[in-house]
Write a protein that holds these residues in place. Sequence first.
Motif, PDB file in Angstrom:
ATOM      1  N   TRP A 138       0.824  -1.212   0.000  1.00 41.08           N
ATOM      2  CA  TRP A 138       0.000   0.000   0.000  1.00 41.08           C
ATOM      3  C   TRP A 138       0.858   1.262   0.000  1.00 41.08           C
ATOM      4  O   TRP A 138       0.447   2.300  -0.532  1.00 41.08           O
ATOM      5  N   ALA A 139       2.058   1.185   0.574  1.00 41.82           N
ATOM      6  CA  ALA A 139       2.961   2.347   0.522  1.00 41.82           C
ATOM      7  C   ALA A 139       3.373   2.633  -0.912  1.00 41.82           C
ATOM      8  O   ALA A 139       3.417   3.795  -1.348  1.00 41.82           O
ATOM      9  N   LEU A 140       3.672   1.572  -1.685  1.00 42.15           N
ATOM     10  CA  LEU A 140       4.030   1.763  -3.092  1.00 42.15           C
ATOM     11  C   LEU A 140       2.850   2.308  -3.889  1.00 42.15           C
ATOM     12  O   LEU A 140       3.016   3.205  -4.728  1.00 42.15           O
ATOM     13  N   TYR A 141       1.664   1.782  -3.619  1.00 39.22           N
ATOM     14  CA  TYR A 141       0.493   2.301  -4.322  1.00 39.22           C
ATOM     15  C   TYR A 141       0.213   3.750  -3.933  1.00 39.22           C
ATOM     16  O   TYR A 141      -0.208   4.561  -4.760  1.00 39.22           O
ATOM     17  N   GLY A 142       0.491   4.080  -2.663  1.00 41.87           N
ATOM     18  CA  GLY A 142       0.268   5.447  -2.203  1.00 41.87           C
ATOM     19  C   GLY A 142       1.125   6.468  -2.923  1.00 41.87           C
ATOM     20  O   GLY A 142       0.732   7.638  -3.073  1.00 41.87           O
ATOM     21  N   LEU A 143       2.309   6.064  -3.380  1.00 43.60           N
ATOM     22  CA  LEU A 143       3.149   6.980  -4.155  1.00 43.60           C
ATOM     23  C   LEU A 143       2.456   7.382  -5.453  1.00 43.60           C
ATOM     24  O   LEU A 143       2.591   8.512  -5.927  1.00 43.60           O
ATOM     25  N   TYR A 144       1.719   6.433  -6.021  1.00 43.12           N
ATOM     26  CA  TYR A 144       0.979   6.705  -7.253  1.00 43.12           C
ATOM     27  C   TYR A 144      -0.317   7.465  -6.968  1.00 43.12           C
ATOM     28  O   TYR A 144      -0.667   8.408  -7.674  1.00 43.12           O
ATOM     29  N   ALA A 145      -1.003   7.063  -5.901  1.00 47.68           N
ATOM     30  CA  ALA A 145      -2.328   7.645  -5.621  1.00 47.68           C
ATOM     31  C   ALA A 145      -2.254   9.018  -4.966  1.00 47.68           C
ATOM     32  O   ALA A 145      -3.230   9.768  -4.984  1.00 47.68           O
ATOM     33  N   GLY A 146      -1.117   9.349  -4.333  1.00 41.78           N
ATOM     34  CA  GLY A 146      -0.993  10.641  -3.667  1.00 41.78           C
ATOM     35  C   GLY A 146      -1.403  10.624  -2.212  1.00 41.78           C
ATOM     36  O   GLY A 146      -1.196  11.595  -1.492  1.00 41.78           O
ATOM     37  N   GLN A 147      -1.998   9.546  -1.750  1.00 40.76           N
ATOM     38  CA  GLN A 147      -2.321   9.358  -0.340  1.00 40.76           C
ATOM     39  C   GLN A 147      -2.231   7.872  -0.035  1.00 40.76           C
ATOM     40  O   GLN A 147      -2.393   7.045  -0.929  1.00 40.76           O
ATOM     41  N   SER A 148      -1.947   7.553   1.223  1.00 40.34           N
ATOM     42  CA  SER A 148      -1.610   6.170   1.531  1.00 40.34           C
ATOM     43  C   SER A 148      -2.428   5.628   2.696  1.00 40.34           C
ATOM     44  O   SER A 148      -2.600   6.305   3.712  1.00 40.34           O
ATOM     45  N   TYR A 149      -2.914   4.414   2.517  1.00 42.37           N
ATOM     46  CA  TYR A 149      -3.574   3.686   3.602  1.00 42.37           C
ATOM     47  C   TYR A 149      -2.512   3.222   4.589  1.00 42.37           C
ATOM     48  O   TYR A 149      -1.533   2.580   4.219  1.00 42.37           O
ATOM     49  N   GLN A 150      -2.680   3.565   5.858  1.00 39.18           N
ATOM     50  CA  GLN A 150      -1.686   3.271   6.883  1.00 39.18           C
ATOM     51  C   GLN A 150      -1.988   1.920   7.522  1.00 39.18           C
ATOM     52  O   GLN A 150      -3.001   1.748   8.192  1.00 39.18           O
ATOM     53  N   VAL A 151      -1.087   0.976   7.310  1.00 40.61           N
ATOM     54  CA  VAL A 151      -1.239  -0.352   7.904  1.00 40.61           C
ATOM     55  C   VAL A 151      -0.736  -0.365   9.344  1.00 40.61           C
ATOM     56  O   VAL A 151      -1.320  -1.010  10.211  1.00 40.61           O
ATOM     57  N   LEU A 152       0.346   0.372   9.597  1.00 37.93           N
ATOM     58  CA  LEU A 152       1.026   0.352  10.896  1.00 37.93           C
ATOM     59  C   LEU A 152       0.979   1.738  11.532  1.00 37.93           C
ATOM     60  O   LEU A 152       0.809   2.745  10.830  1.00 37.93           O
ATOM     61  N   PRO A 153       1.144   1.839  12.853  1.00 44.13           N
ATOM     62  CA  PRO A 153       1.167   3.163  13.493  1.00 44.13           C
ATOM     63  C   PRO A 153       2.378   3.959  13.033  1.00 44.13           C
ATOM     64  O   PRO A 153       3.455   3.406  12.820  1.00 44.13           O
ATOM     65  N   GLY A 154       2.192   5.286  12.872  1.00 43.60           N
ATOM     66  CA  GLY A 154       3.283   6.130  12.385  1.00 43.60           C
ATOM     67  C   GLY A 154       4.203   6.580  13.484  1.00 43.60           C
ATOM     68  O   GLY A 154       3.969   6.386  14.646  1.00 43.60           O
TER      69      GLY A 154
END
Length: 657
Positions: free
Chosen positions: A641-657
């Motif tokens: 999802w982090a890789l997809y977030g680079l394309y989408a412009g926003q990212s679904y967070q799987v883990l706490p930041g």
Amino acid sequence: MHGKIRKRAILLGTLFGLLICAFTPFNNAYLNATPLAGGHFPLAPFFILAWLTAICGLHRKLLRSHPLLTGLDLMTMWILMVIVSGISYTGLARTFFINLTAPFHFATIGNRWKEVLQPLLPDALHPTDPKAVEQLYNGIKGGPFMDNLEIFSAIPWASWLTPLMWWGAFILLCYFMMLCLTNIFSRQWVENERLNFPLLQLPRFMEEAMDQGLYGSFLGNKFFLIGLIFCICLHLINGLHFYIPSVPEVPTLILAGKYFAKTGLFSGFHKLKIYFYPAFVGFAFLASRQISFSFWFFFLFGGLFYGILSASGLNIPASALGVTFGPTLTRPEETQMIGAYLVFFIFIIWLARQHLKQVIKEAFGAESTRGEAEWMSLRFSFWGLAVSGLLLTAWCMYFGIPLLVAVVVLLAFFIFTLVASKAICQGGIAYFTLTAAPIDCVTTIFGSKFFGSVGIAITAICQKILFVDLRESLMPSLVHGSKINEWIRNKRLFLIGITIILLLGVIVSFGAMLMVCYKYGIRELQLDWATRTSMNVYDNVVRVIQEPAAASHWVTTFATVGALVMFALVVAYNRLPWWPLHPIGYLTAYSSAMKILWFSFFLGWICNQLTLRYGGVGLFKRVRYLFFGLIMGDFLMGGAWALYGLYAGQSYQVLPG
């Protein structure tokens, strides 16, 4: 898994680690994407490790040739990435430049920073050119449209050269002290106490399976697949919900606080939240039952303690806390952690007393011995620690900090770091935060008058840079590295790799963060938390300078209570074989990290307890693959999802930041 590592492992680990350092400021601060280097089991290094292990295992199986990388090579690569990844963001660079410039950029008539604070800050420790500071926050004109080479050339390096040299010396000396401390305690923790190191369990099993040609069997284990598929389905559904709200989600957060009254016996739970992170359930299962139980037990007991005080009519105002520098310290009751940390440090020293006697003997001429987990001799570590400590003290005194203040504060910094490192590595806490700060400990004992104006200003900056936000602190990763070093024969090569990656990591991280800041401006970046917490530090410094005082009696009382409770815990833990509580659990009772992780530790503990009780060790060895799958699934989906977030412009967070 014992043997020699090859130079390619050091080169690849350094390369991938520096790429993480170079990309993290842009990814985290500008894109606000999934953090690549969060916590002590960071996403990017493990994502790279998982895919490289799969590639190496496939290459070995298909070509039946010598492996491109052995399991030990891959473990070495991974830990080098882990060691350096935190430097690029929360471990150092996230707040560094804001710390140095905030007293000048945010000075107003109201906060009186110009009159009270600025005269105390030496010119050598911050850029003196107002234009350089202004561009840092607002960006270079036309910066977003400039390429990286143009931005690099446009950065006012002349203004930053002197501050970066002085602070670089401070940071590298601190890192060297951590390396020496780790080397001194590695034999005690790795060989004598035999710590479990839950965060190393999955990488170790992966690489052992690959070396034995059994990686396919590892991935095909039915328990592993259940955990993996569960996480894939969970994060696939919730990720789709994030991008397409019409897709239903599986809740992973329950706001349980609404079921508790704000007054009465259970008032401490009115903000209770239940988070579900499968990876952290996996880490909890792999930790010892005593530790997992203690984490969630003390967290809940800490909440109940508020209610007990309230029900007994003892309502202590938050104002009784006074001026504090702790990252999450909000109530006087939480200052129990000050006394607890000091007593647990004494317990660490007491457990290691025989080993430390040997260290001192070897330092003064006795025959050298070498532990399996040590990079260098105990004699070199001892004198390296002493010399770097003297140089750090001299650094502090050069900038106006009194000798006694410098010695006491540096001791507090490394005491808290050492205690936190053991808690993280022994407890498997991938996400850790302090409650009280080291300076809070000093003010509790000596009062704020002890520092003097220059002393409190400079030491507060030093603390903010390296010693207060330990979510990505270096020393726990070094301790994990010492465990891996136990399996390596050519230890000097590993030490050279660590030294190189630390030096280059600091340089690359500073350069990457400066480029992002000057390209877009701090105001346009996702650095609101870093800015707010840095400003809070300086507000507190001004308050201490204007109204120095002794610690309130409530703070002293609860710090004493914490010391007594910890003393009772360590005595019971050390003397009573049946005692169910581990003292480490008490250290995290009021940590903001445990507010997120307590339920994961509860689930991990109950699964571990039931497995061993009704199936014994045999069932445990089979079922642990389920929890390996939970960890692997969470991190693979986090990376995807982090890789997809680079394309989408926003990212679904799987883990706490």
